[in-house]
Scaffold this motif. Structure first.
Motif, mmCIF file in Angstrom:
data_model
loop_
_atom_site.group_PDB
_atom_site.id
_atom_site.type_symbol
_atom_site.label_atom_id
_atom_site.label_comp_id
_atom_site.label_asym_id
_atom_site.label_seq_id
_atom_site.Cartn_x
_atom_site.Cartn_y
_atom_site.Cartn_z
ATOM 1 N N ARG A 1 9.366 1.335 -6.082
ATOM 2 C CA ARG A 1 9.757 2.299 -5.048
ATOM 3 C C ARG A 1 8.914 2.058 -3.813
ATOM 4 O O ARG A 1 7.680 2.049 -3.884
ATOM 5 N N VAL A 2 9.594 1.854 -2.675
ATOM 6 C CA VAL A 2 8.894 1.608 -1.409
ATOM 7 C C VAL A 2 8.510 2.947 -0.792
ATOM 8 O O VAL A 2 9.364 3.807 -0.553
ATOM 9 N N ARG A 3 7.215 3.107 -0.560
ATOM 10 C CA ARG A 3 6.715 4.334 0.061
ATOM 11 C C ARG A 3 5.651 3.949 1.081
ATOM 12 O O ARG A 3 4.977 2.941 0.941
ATOM 13 N N LEU A 4 5.512 4.778 2.093
ATOM 14 C CA LEU A 4 4.488 4.538 3.100
ATOM 15 C C LEU A 4 3.131 5.023 2.603
ATOM 16 O O LEU A 4 3.044 6.033 1.900
ATOM 17 N N PRO A 5 2.066 4.316 2.970
ATOM 18 C CA PRO A 5 0.715 4.779 2.618
ATOM 19 C C PRO A 5 0.302 5.966 3.474
ATOM 20 O O PRO A 5 0.907 6.236 4.515
ATOM 21 N N ARG A 6 -0.728 6.654 3.053
ATOM 22 C CA ARG A 6 -1.279 7.762 3.846
ATOM 23 C C ARG A 6 -2.433 7.293 4.733
ATOM 24 O O ARG A 6 -2.865 8.015 5.617
ATOM 25 N N ARG B 1 14.914 -1.734 4.993
ATOM 26 C CA ARG B 1 14.098 -1.795 3.789
ATOM 27 C C ARG B 1 13.316 -0.506 3.550
ATOM 28 O O ARG B 1 12.723 -0.332 2.495
ATOM 29 N N PHE B 2 13.293 0.389 4.551
ATOM 30 C CA PHE B 2 12.612 1.664 4.350
ATOM 31 C C PHE B 2 13.642 2.711 3.936
ATOM 32 O O PHE B 2 14.614 2.958 4.654
ATOM 33 N N ASN C 1 0.849 -1.203 0.000
ATOM 34 C CA ASN C 1 0.000 0.000 0.000
ATOM 35 C C ASN C 1 0.882 1.250 0.000
ATOM 36 O O ASN C 1 1.755 1.398 0.852
ATOM 37 N N GLY C 2 0.653 2.147 -0.946
ATOM 38 C CA GLY C 2 1.411 3.383 -1.016
ATOM 39 C C GLY C 2 2.645 3.313 -1.878
ATOM 40 O O GLY C 2 3.166 4.342 -2.322
ATOM 41 N N SER C 3 3.176 2.109 -2.137
ATOM 42 C CA SER C 3 4.389 1.977 -2.937
ATOM 43 C C SER C 3 4.077 2.078 -4.422
ATOM 44 O O SER C 3 2.941 1.908 -4.855
ATOM 45 N N GLY D 1 -16.580 -20.175 5.856
ATOM 46 C CA GLY D 1 -16.498 -19.162 4.804
ATOM 47 C C GLY D 1 -15.548 -18.040 5.154
ATOM 48 O O GLY D 1 -15.211 -17.805 6.316
ATOM 49 N N TRP D 2 -15.099 -17.329 4.100
ATOM 50 C CA TRP D 2 -14.125 -16.262 4.255
ATOM 51 C C TRP D 2 -14.772 -14.899 4.444
ATOM 52 O O TRP D 2 -14.168 -13.993 4.977
ATOM 53 N N GLY D 3 -15.983 -14.742 3.974
ATOM 54 C CA GLY D 3 -16.564 -13.412 3.945
ATOM 55 C C GLY D 3 -15.998 -12.618 2.778
ATOM 56 O O GLY D 3 -14.996 -12.973 2.186
ATOM 57 N N GLN D 4 -16.660 -11.520 2.431
ATOM 58 C CA GLN D 4 -16.226 -10.722 1.290
ATOM 59 C C GLN D 4 -14.959 -9.952 1.655
ATOM 60 O O GLN D 4 -14.907 -9.238 2.646
ATOM 61 N N MET D 5 -13.903 -10.124 0.826
ATOM 62 C CA MET D 5 -12.629 -9.452 1.077
ATOM 63 C C MET D 5 -12.267 -8.610 -0.145
ATOM 64 O O MET D 5 -11.350 -8.914 -0.896
ATOM 65 N N THR D 6 -13.017 -7.536 -0.370
ATOM 66 C CA THR D 6 -12.802 -6.678 -1.531
ATOM 67 C C THR D 6 -11.459 -5.970 -1.429
ATOM 68 O O THR D 6 -11.111 -5.413 -0.391
ATOM 69 N N ARG D 7 -10.699 -6.019 -2.548
ATOM 70 C CA ARG D 7 -9.433 -5.309 -2.612
ATOM 71 C C ARG D 7 -9.573 -4.110 -3.542
ATOM 72 O O ARG D 7 -10.300 -4.145 -4.525
ATOM 73 N N ARG D 8 -8.796 -3.052 -3.251
ATOM 74 C CA ARG D 8 -8.846 -1.841 -4.063
ATOM 75 C C ARG D 8 -7.817 -1.887 -5.176
ATOM 76 O O ARG D 8 -7.829 -1.053 -6.065
ATOM 77 N N GLY D 9 -6.888 -2.821 -5.131
ATOM 78 C CA GLY D 9 -5.807 -2.863 -6.113
ATOM 79 C C GLY D 9 -4.627 -2.072 -5.591
ATOM 80 O O GLY D 9 -4.749 -1.190 -4.746
ATOM 81 N N PHE D 10 -3.422 -2.408 -6.069
ATOM 82 C CA PHE D 10 -2.222 -1.733 -5.593
ATOM 83 C C PHE D 10 -2.236 -0.281 -6.049
ATOM 84 O O PHE D 10 -2.260 0.030 -7.226
ATOM 85 N N GLN D 11 -2.191 0.591 -5.043
ATOM 86 C CA GLN D 11 -2.199 2.019 -5.330
ATOM 87 C C GLN D 11 -1.778 2.742 -4.080
ATOM 88 O O GLN D 11 -1.698 2.176 -3.000
ATOM 89 N N ARG D 12 -1.515 3.997 -4.217
ATOM 90 C CA ARG D 12 -1.186 4.794 -3.047
ATOM 91 C C ARG D 12 -2.457 5.013 -2.247
ATOM 92 O O ARG D 12 -3.458 5.507 -2.763
#
Length: 472
Positions: free
Chosen positions: A219-224, A418-419, A208-210, A460-471
């Motif tokens: 590039r490794v970056r921290l998320p907001r 690594r940071f 997240n954030g990278s 069951g796992w339940g719904q685990m919606t992902r937003r996709g890799f992004q900042r």
């Protein structure tokens, strides 16, 4: 002031002592793990560049089958497969298991990689839902796609294990990203101790954030997002401290389902991944421990921090709460299924150290911590506990929690680095402090929900919606 009966005061004092002693046990475990993790990092071999790793291991590296279960991954599946095909490893087959997707995942794979139906013999050693077809490409000989009826992640992995031909397999999530040299780094224990090592886990880090490009973290970056930030601290504690320490003690009880390397023959012997559990990764590791102990054979299950798999962390409370409840349910399912291993001399250190940790941290921990949040301040406020009990409880809940998190960040900076920016560590240090005042308590309530789901035999796992890799 209310005059309480002696038995009421005794009961209140007993509750306080149970909460405090359990907290001290957890803190004691964490401090021991910190020491072992620091020793392990200090004594690890020098970290080689990828080119040196290739020169050293390419002639001796055993073939690996990379198993990637996929369900409704049409948006990211092509990029994920291209990323896997570009991994630096001399003998590798990529096996994508389409687990009955209801979108166009299979069609996208067929079109993009010019796949054609093929026949390939395989044993049905471990059970799984029926396979509908196998697909391969004349121009990409190390890619195989399995199309099967839906059966869940464990079922898909079992199909991949049956069809794969390599002596080792790597289980990953289709939407995760392996660093290009991750397999070369993860296979090292198998090369150095081929008669003992049966499984190896690598580090899971949050992307997240990278910056992501062409299936690689550039590039490794921290998320907001604060939730993503606090999960970075949690993952550092889990992998850099707990799993590294337990590996050195030879009491590791879990290898993440997002990235693990296993000896295929032994996984077939224990029946593959179990159905009917959401903690299939942990349960497989426990089955391997049990099998090797009962066979009285020497073995090693290891964690090494250098190979990295990047994944996406949930960014909202609802999805994160479902994930943590599911993790808790998986731990409890495995613990109860193999409860006879607890403190059983037949299973050695895995019975005492491994299962002892699960008992204190996963089984008793959430219940007693939540009880402490409610009862200790309440009992003090009505005069049933002295201020000394309240101060001891607060010290355990907050002071030691902050110490463990900050000490883990120090290990990260001293040993791995690594940071890229010093400000990243400052931000994470602040997060490591703040998480103890609200987030940690909320996390334990989520784990308590997982206990309730376990008691109700919820599946069951339940719904685990992902937003996709992004900042984020």
């Amino acid at each position: 002031m209310i005059e309480w009966q002696p038995w009421v005061i005794t009961m209140a004092t007993t509750i306080a002592w149970v909460v405090i002693i359990t907290g001290l046990l957890q803190i004691g475990l964490y401090i021991v793990q910190l020491v072992y993790a620091a020793i392990s990092l200090a004594n690890r071999p020098p970290v080689s560049r990828s080119s040196l790793l290739w020169q050293r291991y390419s002639d001796r590296a055993p073939p690996i089958a990379v198993l990637a279960p996929a369900f409704n991954e049409v948006v990211t599946i092509v990029e994920s497969v291209n990323s896997l095909l570009s991994l630096q490893y001399p003998q590798m087959e990529v096996v994508v298991i389409n687990d009955g997707s209801t979108d166009e995942t299979l069609e996208r794979l067929i079109d993009q990689f010019a796949l054609q139906p093929v026949d390939r013999y395989y044993d049905l050693t471990v059970r799984h839902a029926p396979i509908r077809g196998l697909y391969a490409s004349p121009r990409i000989p190390n890619l195989l796609v399995i199309d099967k009826e839906n059966g869940g992640k464990s079922d898909a992995l079992n199909a991949g294990i049956n069809v794969a031909r390599s002596p080792l397999f790597c289980s990953i999530d289709a939407d995760s990203i392996l660093e290009s040299d991750a397999l070369l780094r993860a296979v090292r224990p198998f090369i150095e101790k081929p008669d003992e090592v049966i499984a190896v886990g690598g580090t899971i880090r949050l992307a997240n954030g990278s910056d992501i490009h062409a299936g690689r973290v550039t590039r490794v970056r921290l998320p907001r997002n604060f939730l993503a930030l606090v999960q970075i601290v949690e993952y550092l504690r889990a992998f850099l401290m707990a799993r590294l320490a337990l590996s050195r003690m030879q009491a590791l009880t879990v290898i993440s389902g997002a990235f693990g390397l296993f000896r295929r023959r032994l996984v077939l012997e224990v029946g593959g991944y179990s159905h009917g559990t959401v903690g299939e990764d942990m349960e497989l590791v426990i089955k391997l421990h049990r099998h090797m102990r009962e066979q009285e054979k020497p073995y090693r299950i290891e964690f090494i921090p250098e190979p990295v798999c990047w994944t996406e962390a949930p960014g909202d409370l609802t999805i994160l709460g479902r994930q943590r409840a599911r993790w808790q349910r998986g731990s409890l399912e495995t613990f109860v299924k193999h409860k006879d291993m607890l403190f059983n001399p037949r299973y050695g250190r895995i019975g005492f150290l491994g299962f002892g940790q699960i008992l204190v941290v996963d089984v008793l921990g959430p219940v007693i911590e939540v009880a402490g949040y409610i009862l200790v301040p309440l009992l003090w406020s009505v005069g049933l506990l002295s201020i000394e009990y309240l101060l001891a409880y607060l010290a355990i809940t907050f002071t030691f929690g902050i110490f463990v998190s900050v000490a883990t960040l120090i290990l990260e900076e001293v040993e791995l680095r690594r940071f890229p920016k010093p400000t990243d560590l400052i931000v994470l240090t602040v997060v490591a402090i703040v998480e103890n005042f609200g987030y940690r308590q909320l996390s334990n309530f989520w784990r308590l929900r997982g206990l309730w789901q376990f008691l109700r035999k919820q599946q069951g796992w339940g719904q685990m919606t992902r937003r996709g890799f992004q900042r984020a």
